[in-house]
Design a protein around this motif. Structure first.
Motif, PDB file in Angstrom:
ATOM      1  N   GLU A  42       0.829  -1.201   0.000  1.00  0.00           N
ATOM      2  CA  GLU A  42       0.000   0.000   0.000  1.00  0.00           C
ATOM      3  C   GLU A  42       0.861   1.248   0.000  1.00  0.00           C
ATOM      4  O   GLU A  42       0.529   2.241  -0.633  1.00  0.00           O
ATOM      5  CB  GLU A  42      -0.915  -0.007   1.232  1.00  0.00           C
ATOM      6  N   GLN A  47       1.794   2.584  -3.393  1.00  0.00           N
ATOM      7  CA  GLN A  47       0.749   3.092  -4.265  1.00  0.00           C
ATOM      8  C   GLN A  47       0.467   4.558  -3.934  1.00  0.00           C
ATOM      9  O   GLN A  47       0.256   4.909  -2.782  1.00  0.00           O
ATOM     10  CB  GLN A  47      -0.541   2.278  -4.067  1.00  0.00           C
ATOM     11  N   VAL A  52      -1.670   8.008  -3.484  1.00  0.00           N
ATOM     12  CA  VAL A  52      -3.063   8.265  -3.107  1.00  0.00           C
ATOM     13  C   VAL A  52      -3.770   8.943  -4.270  1.00  0.00           C
ATOM     14  O   VAL A  52      -3.285   9.948  -4.799  1.00  0.00           O
ATOM     15  CB  VAL A  52      -3.137   9.166  -1.852  1.00  0.00           C
ATOM     16  N   ARG A  53      -4.919   8.383  -4.689  1.00  0.00           N
ATOM     17  CA  ARG A  53      -5.771   9.007  -5.701  1.00  0.00           C
ATOM     18  C   ARG A  53      -7.108   9.279  -5.040  1.00  0.00           C
ATOM     19  O   ARG A  53      -7.971   8.402  -4.984  1.00  0.00           O
ATOM     20  CB  ARG A  53      -5.933   8.125  -6.932  1.00  0.00           C
ATOM     21  N   TYR A  54      -7.236  10.477  -4.488  1.00  0.00           N
ATOM     22  CA  TYR A  54      -8.435  10.801  -3.736  1.00  0.00           C
ATOM     23  C   TYR A  54      -9.697  10.658  -4.590  1.00  0.00           C
ATOM     24  O   TYR A  54      -9.733  11.128  -5.736  1.00  0.00           O
ATOM     25  CB  TYR A  54      -8.335  12.225  -3.186  1.00  0.00           C
ATOM     26  N   GLU A  96     -10.709   1.875  -6.843  1.00  0.00           N
ATOM     27  CA  GLU A  96      -9.434   1.676  -7.535  1.00  0.00           C
ATOM     28  C   GLU A  96      -9.601   1.218  -8.980  1.00  0.00           C
ATOM     29  O   GLU A  96      -8.878   0.349  -9.455  1.00  0.00           O
ATOM     30  CB  GLU A  96      -8.576   0.659  -6.760  1.00  0.00           C
ATOM     31  N   ASN A 125     -10.750   1.255  -0.735  1.00  0.00           N
ATOM     32  CA  ASN A 125      -9.445   1.834  -0.431  1.00  0.00           C
ATOM     33  C   ASN A 125      -9.680   3.057   0.450  1.00  0.00           C
ATOM     34  O   ASN A 125     -10.072   4.118  -0.031  1.00  0.00           O
ATOM     35  CB  ASN A 125      -8.711   2.229  -1.713  1.00  0.00           C
ATOM     36  N   ARG A 154      -7.693   5.007   2.103  1.00  0.00           N
ATOM     37  CA  ARG A 154      -6.841   6.187   1.886  1.00  0.00           C
ATOM     38  C   ARG A 154      -7.412   7.054   0.767  1.00  0.00           C
ATOM     39  O   ARG A 154      -7.466   8.278   0.862  1.00  0.00           O
ATOM     40  CB  ARG A 154      -5.405   5.759   1.540  1.00  0.00           C
ATOM     41  N   ASN A 155      -7.834   6.413  -0.319  1.00  0.00           N
ATOM     42  CA  ASN A 155      -8.429   7.161  -1.424  1.00  0.00           C
ATOM     43  C   ASN A 155      -9.799   7.722  -1.048  1.00  0.00           C
ATOM     44  O   ASN A 155     -10.222   8.763  -1.560  1.00  0.00           O
ATOM     45  CB  ASN A 155      -8.580   6.272  -2.652  1.00  0.00           C
ATOM     46  N   GLU A 191      -6.882  17.392  -0.724  1.00  0.00           N
ATOM     47  CA  GLU A 191      -5.823  17.781  -1.656  1.00  0.00           C
ATOM     48  C   GLU A 191      -5.313  19.189  -1.399  1.00  0.00           C
ATOM     49  O   GLU A 191      -4.332  19.610  -2.000  1.00  0.00           O
ATOM     50  CB  GLU A 191      -6.334  17.684  -3.097  1.00  0.00           C
TER      51      GLU A 191
END
Length: 580
Positions: free
Chosen positions: A507, A510, A512-514, A519, A545, A547-548, A579
């Motif tokens: 993890e 990878q 972070v893609r908010y 995914e 996910n 975190r995202n 962000e």
């Protein structure tokens, strides 16, 4: 001190006392003025709406789009905006003779509620105006109780009371309505969603109430509990839930007293959620197949013989298939079986109350459903003219090639019982490309000579000069692309899950893609659904996910992250708080 000095001292004291008294009176007046909104609606002022399509606004001209009407029973000014579709910009002003001046001196700029039409105030195309989004072409009621209170936009006919009652309400027995208005829809059980064998109503406590109570009733003797009702259960994520055991017509949410409460609202049915901050109802749906819209191009009621387009949009796992059907009594007609076609034309011939059913299914077998009631009235003796069908009524047309339009209309049952037709063509530049005049011909042929959007406006007039007008868009192209038949689907079985990679990346490796909670490489309504399922503890093939999913950056995944993603998708925000 002499007599003269004492008199002088008394005079000075008296003057000071008078000055203090005047100051206190002035303060009292200013406090009173502060307590009273000097811009509150009284009906004494006149407000105008200046509007333009925001794709090419110029706010030019000397005639406003319309004038606001004052409704003394509701205590607000309103204007019913019809004919707008998609983006729309407008200004509310007291100036009546110059759009250029009106846009520079708006009377109301504050937004009371963004609502489902996403009202926003700002600079659009160089103009400081109000912007809304109307993808379904609804007739929208724009209203304001005062200049300082701000604007609200709701679908015309569905506006609620502008002020909540301040005492415990006196329940009234609901009466049937005749025609018109929007009938609340009933959500159907969804695959993979929350429990569907019980009747739940939800409240999203975004207003931050200490507790939430639900008070429901049909009449004085038929209610779920004495006022203030039953305390709802906090199920997490700022969502409160209440299970009811019978059907009720009315509902009020409150904090356990009449100090803070909603207005007297119609109860839409099980499975709905109410936001006590935005004052909006929506369907509480945790299905992986998310319904974006389900609509008709014409509001109920309509007359028999009128062509009505049913349309729907959804996002799921893989290709989404749509099925449209209508039920009248015990008879159900499938208008379009499961296929990729997301709209269908329905031309009912019999008057009655119909149930429109929109079924959805994706490539993984996830399903969803929406229903709504629609009233069809008998138009055989109607005086006012109405348009039944226009063929064709949209789409691509070949440039420099004749296009024949066929119109069917009804009504006009007065005087000579004759109907007259007028056809007006506007080219992509907005210029009238023909010579409009009334005729008895129900067909009209025109030849586009320029590429781009052409507007056909049809007026149908009866012998008493009553007129109906509707407009249709056609896109003139160099070559018309043949229509591809929709892909049909009978029974899609869930596809086998892909094999687990032998070595998964950690993890930490990878980025972070908010927003991309599932995914899949993009941000969509499916991400909001995955978060909802995760919050509800529903098992999924691929976990959320977190975190995202934490788009608001508060270190946890809650319903606020779902709402933030929804606001991002509709363009209310262009960046997630995490962000920043």
């Amino acid at each position: 001190m002499g007599m003269k000095g004492k008199q002088t001292k008394r005079a000075v004291s008296l003057l000071l006392c008078l000055t203090l008294l005047v100051s206190m009176l002035a303060l009292a007046v200013s406090v009173r003025a502060a307590d009273v909104d000097d811009s509150a609606a009284t009906g004494a002022d006149t407000y105008y709406l200046w509007g333009e399509n925001s794709n090419s606004p110029n706010f030019s001209g000397t005639t406003p789009t319309g004038t606001f009407t004052y409704d003394s029973s509701k205590g607000y000014y309103y204007y019913d905006l019809s004919g707008s579709s998609g983006d729309y910009c407008f200004v509310v002003s007291k100036i009546s003779n110059s759009a250029n001046s009106a846009v520079k001196t708006p009377a109301v700029q504050k937004i009371a509620s963004a609502g489902s039409y996403y009202l926003s105030s700002g600079n659009y195309h160089g103009f400081n105006c109000i912007h809304l989004w109307n993808p379904s072409g609804d007739t929208i009621r724009i209203s304001f109780a005062s200049e300082s209170a701000g604007l609200t936009a709701v679908k015309a006919g569905s506006e609620a009371a502008t002020q909540a009652p301040t005492t415990a309400p006196t329940p009234t027995t609901p009466k049937p309505t005749q025609g018109g208005g929007t009938t609340p829809t009933t959500p159907q059980p969804t695959q993979g969603g929350s429990t569907t064998d019980k009747n739940y109503i939800y409240c999203e406590n975004e207003a931050g109430w200490g507790s939430v109570y639900a008070y429901m009733w049909n009449s004085d003797s038929d209610k779920n509990h004495e006022w203030p009702g039953v305390k709802m259960t906090n199920i997490g994520g700022n969502i409160w839930r209440y299970e009811f055991t019978k059907s009720y017509a009315k509902i009020i949410f409150n904090i356990g007293s009449n100090q803070t409460q909603t207005g007297d609202m119609s109860f839409p049915g099980a499975g709905y959620i109410y936001n006590n901050k935005t004052n909006e109802w929506s369907i509480y749906d945790t299905s992986p197949l998310q319904v974006s819209s389900y609509a008709t191009d014409l509001a109920s009621p309509q007359y028999n013989g009128v062509g009505i387009t049913l349309s729907a949009q959804a996002e799921g796992e893989g290709t989404v298939y749509y099925k449209f059907s209508v039920t009248n009594g015990s008879s159900t007609t499938v208008l379009s079986p499961l296929s990729t076609a997301d709209k269908v034309l329905w031309t009912p011939q019999t008057a009655g109350t119909y149930t429109l059913t929109y079924d959805f299914k994706d490539a993984k077998g996830n399903t969803n459903r929406r229903t709504k009631e629609y009233v069809i009235e008998d138009g055989s003796s109607v005086v006012a003219p109405f348009i039944k069908t226009v063929t064709p009524n949209s789409g691509d047309i070949q440039n420099n090639t004749n296009v024949q339009i066929q119109v069917a209309a009804g009504g006009g049952h007065t005087g000579t019982n004759l109907l007259f037709y007028k056809y007006t063509i506007k080219n992509p530049s907005g210029d009238t490309a023909n010579v409009p005049y009334y005729t008895r011909n129900t067909t009209y042929t025109f030849k586009p000579t320029a590429l781009g959007l052409h507007t056909l406006t049809i007026n149908v007039q009866g012998s008493d000069n009553k007129t109906i007008e509707r407009s249709y868009l056609f896109n003139s192209v160099g070559a018309v692309t043949p229509t591809t038949p929709p892909e049909t689907q009978a029974d899609v079985q869930p596809t086998q899950a892909p094999p687990t990679p032998t070595q998964a990346a950690t993890e930490a490796a990878q980025p972070v893609r908010y927003g991309d909670a599932d995914e899949d490489g993009k941000i969509s309504i499916l991400d909001a659904a995955v978060i909802q399922r995760s919050i509800a503890g529903i098992a999924m093939t691929k976990p959320c996910n977190e975190r995202n999913a934490d788009v608001d950056g508060d270190g946890k995944v809650t319903i606020r992250d779902v709402l933030t993603i929804q606001r991002y998708l509709v363009g209310i925000i262009n960046k997630f708080p995490a962000e920043s």
